[in-house]
Design a protein around this motif. Structure first.
Motif, mmCIF file in Angstrom:
data_model
loop_
_atom_site.group_PDB
_atom_site.id
_atom_site.type_symbol
_atom_site.label_atom_id
_atom_site.label_comp_id
_atom_site.label_asym_id
_atom_site.label_seq_id
_atom_site.Cartn_x
_atom_site.Cartn_y
_atom_site.Cartn_z
ATOM 1 N N VAL A 1 0.838 -1.200 0.000
ATOM 2 C CA VAL A 1 0.000 0.000 0.000
ATOM 3 C C VAL A 1 0.873 1.249 0.000
ATOM 4 O O VAL A 1 0.620 2.208 -0.765
ATOM 5 N N VAL A 2 1.899 1.253 0.824
ATOM 6 C CA VAL A 2 2.820 2.399 0.861
ATOM 7 C C VAL A 2 3.466 2.600 -0.504
ATOM 8 O O VAL A 2 3.552 3.727 -1.015
ATOM 9 N N ASP A 3 3.923 1.512 -1.116
ATOM 10 C CA ASP A 3 4.579 1.608 -2.427
ATOM 11 C C ASP A 3 3.612 2.092 -3.504
ATOM 12 O O ASP A 3 3.980 2.895 -4.373
ATOM 13 N N LEU A 4 2.379 1.604 -3.473
ATOM 14 C CA LEU A 4 1.403 1.978 -4.498
ATOM 15 C C LEU A 4 0.997 3.440 -4.372
ATOM 16 O O LEU A 4 0.818 4.136 -5.379
ATOM 17 N N VAL A 5 0.842 3.923 -3.150
ATOM 18 C CA VAL A 5 0.529 5.347 -2.953
ATOM 19 C C VAL A 5 1.688 6.207 -3.456
ATOM 20 O O VAL A 5 1.479 7.216 -4.145
ATOM 21 N N ALA A 6 2.908 5.800 -3.146
ATOM 22 C CA ALA A 6 4.072 6.555 -3.624
ATOM 23 C C ALA A 6 4.143 6.538 -5.144
ATOM 24 O O ALA A 6 4.467 7.562 -5.770
ATOM 25 N N PHE A 7 3.845 5.393 -5.745
ATOM 26 C CA PHE A 7 3.850 5.286 -7.207
ATOM 27 C C PHE A 7 2.772 6.176 -7.811
ATOM 28 O O PHE A 7 3.023 6.902 -8.782
ATOM 29 N N ARG A 8 1.576 6.156 -7.238
ATOM 30 C CA ARG A 8 0.500 7.014 -7.732
ATOM 31 C C ARG A 8 0.883 8.479 -7.668
ATOM 32 O O ARG A 8 0.675 9.241 -8.619
ATOM 33 N N ARG A 9 1.497 8.883 -6.574
ATOM 34 C CA ARG A 9 1.861 10.293 -6.416
ATOM 35 C C ARG A 9 3.018 10.682 -7.338
ATOM 36 O O ARG A 9 3.093 11.828 -7.800
ATOM 37 N N LYS A 10 3.909 9.744 -7.609
ATOM 38 C CA LYS A 10 4.955 10.002 -8.591
ATOM 39 C C LYS A 10 4.336 10.264 -9.959
ATOM 40 O O LYS A 10 4.729 11.219 -10.663
ATOM 41 N N LEU A 11 3.383 9.428 -10.364
ATOM 42 C CA LEU A 11 2.697 9.637 -11.637
ATOM 43 C C LEU A 11 1.944 10.966 -11.638
ATOM 44 O O LEU A 11 1.897 11.656 -12.665
ATOM 45 N N HIS A 12 1.361 11.310 -10.492
ATOM 46 C CA HIS A 12 0.600 12.561 -10.398
ATOM 47 C C HIS A 12 1.497 13.771 -10.652
ATOM 48 O O HIS A 12 1.054 14.762 -11.243
ATOM 49 N N ARG A 13 2.736 13.696 -10.217
ATOM 50 C CA ARG A 13 3.651 14.841 -10.369
ATOM 51 C C ARG A 13 4.075 15.066 -11.813
ATOM 52 O O ARG A 13 4.482 16.178 -12.167
ATOM 53 N N THR A 14 4.010 14.012 -12.635
ATOM 54 C CA THR A 14 4.568 14.112 -13.991
ATOM 55 C C THR A 14 3.546 13.702 -15.050
ATOM 56 O O THR A 14 3.759 12.744 -15.797
ATOM 57 N N PRO A 15 2.419 14.403 -15.143
ATOM 58 C CA PRO A 15 1.382 14.016 -16.104
ATOM 59 C C PRO A 15 1.819 14.291 -17.539
ATOM 60 O O PRO A 15 2.584 15.218 -17.823
ATOM 61 N N GLU A 16 1.314 13.469 -18.444
ATOM 62 C CA GLU A 16 1.549 13.670 -19.872
ATOM 63 C C GLU A 16 0.222 13.565 -20.608
ATOM 64 O O GLU A 16 -0.670 12.815 -20.209
ATOM 65 N N LEU A 17 0.105 14.327 -21.697
ATOM 66 C CA LEU A 17 -1.153 14.377 -22.432
ATOM 67 C C LEU A 17 -1.285 13.189 -23.380
ATOM 68 O O LEU A 17 -0.340 12.427 -23.597
ATOM 69 N N SER A 18 -2.478 13.045 -23.932
ATOM 70 C CA SER A 18 -2.756 11.959 -24.867
ATOM 71 C C SER A 18 -1.734 11.923 -25.990
ATOM 72 O O SER A 18 -1.391 12.960 -26.576
ATOM 73 N N ARG A 19 -1.242 10.707 -26.266
ATOM 74 C CA ARG A 19 -0.276 10.427 -27.341
ATOM 75 C C ARG A 19 1.109 11.002 -27.048
ATOM 76 O O ARG A 19 1.949 11.075 -27.930
ATOM 77 N N GLN A 20 1.324 11.422 -25.794
ATOM 78 C CA GLN A 20 2.637 11.934 -25.398
ATOM 79 C C GLN A 20 3.171 11.210 -24.149
ATOM 80 O O GLN A 20 4.102 11.682 -23.509
ATOM 81 N N GLU A 21 2.657 10.029 -23.832
ATOM 82 C CA GLU A 21 2.865 9.416 -22.515
ATOM 83 C C GLU A 21 4.163 8.600 -22.426
ATOM 84 O O GLU A 21 4.185 7.528 -21.814
ATOM 85 N N ALA A 22 5.241 9.085 -23.022
ATOM 86 C CA ALA A 22 6.486 8.312 -23.091
ATOM 87 C C ALA A 22 7.073 8.027 -21.713
ATOM 88 O O ALA A 22 7.417 6.885 -21.394
ATOM 89 N N GLN A 23 7.203 9.054 -20.865
ATOM 90 C CA GLN A 23 7.800 8.851 -19.546
ATOM 91 C C GLN A 23 6.868 8.051 -18.644
ATOM 92 O O GLN A 23 7.313 7.196 -17.875
ATOM 93 N N THR A 24 5.570 8.319 -18.728
ATOM 94 C CA THR A 24 4.616 7.542 -17.950
ATOM 95 C C THR A 24 4.737 6.062 -18.286
ATOM 96 O O THR A 24 4.753 5.202 -17.394
ATOM 97 N N ALA A 25 4.842 5.760 -19.579
ATOM 98 C CA ALA A 25 4.978 4.365 -20.000
ATOM 99 C C ALA A 25 6.265 3.741 -19.458
ATOM 100 O O ALA A 25 6.274 2.578 -19.034
#
Length: 382
Positions: free
Chosen positions: A8-32
């Motif tokens: 749970v701790v790891d998943l919350v941290a992962f979610r918040r990491k993704l939240h900090r670095t959003p990417e728009l549609s068809r631009q999700e290279a770093q998210t991927a």
């Protein structure tokens, strides 16, 4: 226990990491890349990348033959400035995860942890991280990718968090659950003139003034049945910002919305007929194009039955809520290939709405989503 406290701790941290670095549609290279790195640690039997753009699929194989069950999340954020004092708020100006896709990815990441520890007994579990949900292009691109034939699910499932619904309560129903929609762009062209002699040109102004209420009136509104339709004018532009020129060019953008795909075809025909006739009467040329094309999302009864069983077994309360909803969801494309169902998980009755600048995904929903999907997978695959 599906998840440990450390998970749970790891998943919350992962979610918040993704939240900090959003990417728009068809631009999700770093998210991927971030998603792939998390998945790799769970040792899936296969990780497919670049599906329909930046899509990723993690495959967990059972020991015996059986069905293939896919669970989907979305990679992309929104072009909206986040208004927040959160320590993990978006670090990218003008972009933010304000629909909860970061939380949906975290839920699938939790499934990956569980499947990494214990494979299904039979068949395959597929965790699909879909690109470009927000503009309606991602699921179509994934399905059109030749490698999607390697996945070919027998069932497909998804969820979406839903502010306004009590926290942790689910909404689930058979049949249409979200609308078909598409963005209609109308471009009108005439002839410029000096502003002192507008009669020597061909201005689109009268046609724009006519079309905006006329297009809106095509939407019947009313109850969410097969006859429901809505047209919303979202943008208009006439000429250039100059006082000395009577304009020649105008644009109108409208979002067309119907409960079903069949209804959308009829609405498009009516809207195009209206535009072309109005333009012809004023000697204007008209160009019509479409973007952000969403199929309606249809929940198959057999897929809904599996989600209902999982919700019951996990003691998650549910009813049909306010389904179907007016909003659109790109998951409908997968339902055209296999029995599919999406449920909606309450983020809280007073939680900021989706796409609002102060929205944030509630971390406590991660565990609930993981439990429901894992129960669904275990019931189908053992």
């Amino acid at each position: 226990m599906v998840l440990t406290n450390e998970d749970v701790v790891d998943l919350v941290a992962f979610r918040r990491k993704l939240h900090r670095t959003p990417e728009l549609s068809r631009q999700e290279a770093q998210t991927a890349r971030d998603v792939r790195a998390f998945l790799a640690a769970t040792r899936p039997d296969q990780i497919m990348t670049g599906l329909g753009g930046y899509g990723i699929a993690a495959v967990y194989e059972g020991r015996q033959p059986g069905p293939t069950v896919m669970v989907r999340a979305e990679l992309d954020g929104l072009p909206i400035e986040e208004i927040s004092d959160l320590p993990y708020r978006s670090a990218i100006p003008g972009k933010a995860h304000l629909c909860g896709h970061d939380g949906h990815m975290a839920i699938l990441a939790g499934l990956a942890r569980a499947l990494g520890r214990q494979r299904p007994q039979r068949g395959r579990a597929i965790l699909m991280f879909q690109p470009a949900e927000e503009d309606g292009s991602g699921a179509a691109a994934v399905v059109a990718d030749p490698r999607f034939r390697e996945i070919s699910p027998d069932f497909a499932f998804a969820l979406h968090n839903l502010p306004g619904l009590p926290f942790g309560k689910a909404a689930l129903a058979e049949g249409p659950v979200s609308c078909a929609s598409r963005g209609m762009r109308v471009v009108l062209n005439g002839k410029t003139a000096h502003a002192s002699m507008p009669e020597t040109g061909i201005s689109p102004v009268p046609v724009v003034a006519e079309l905006m209420p006329a297009l809106t009136a095509l939407g019947r509104g009313g109850p969410m049945d097969d006859g429901f339709s809505m047209v919303t004018i979202t943008h208009a532009k006439i000429g250039e910002p100059a006082f000395g020129v009577a304009p020649a060019r105008a644009e109108i953008w409208a979002t067309l919305r119907t409960l079903t795909d069949a209804g959308m075809e009829d609405l498009c025909v009516s809207a195009e007929h209206l535009v072309l006739n109005a333009a012809r009467e004023k000697e204007l040329s008209a160009e019509i194009s479409y973007d952000d094309i969403f199929a309606h999302c249809e929940n198959a009864p057999e897929a809904v039955a599996h989600l209902r069983r999982a919700l019951d077994e996990e003691s998650v309360p549910y009813d049909r809520g306010d389904l179907p909803m007016r909003a659109s969801e790109d998951f409908g494309r997968f339902g055209q290939r296999a029995p599919a169902a999406m449920f909606f998980l309450g983020a809280g009755e007073n939680h900021p709405s989706l796409h609002n600048p102060d929205y944030d995904f509630p971390d406590d929903l991660i565990g609930i989503g993981v439990r429901v999907f894992m129960r669904t997978l275990r019931n189908l695959l053992g």
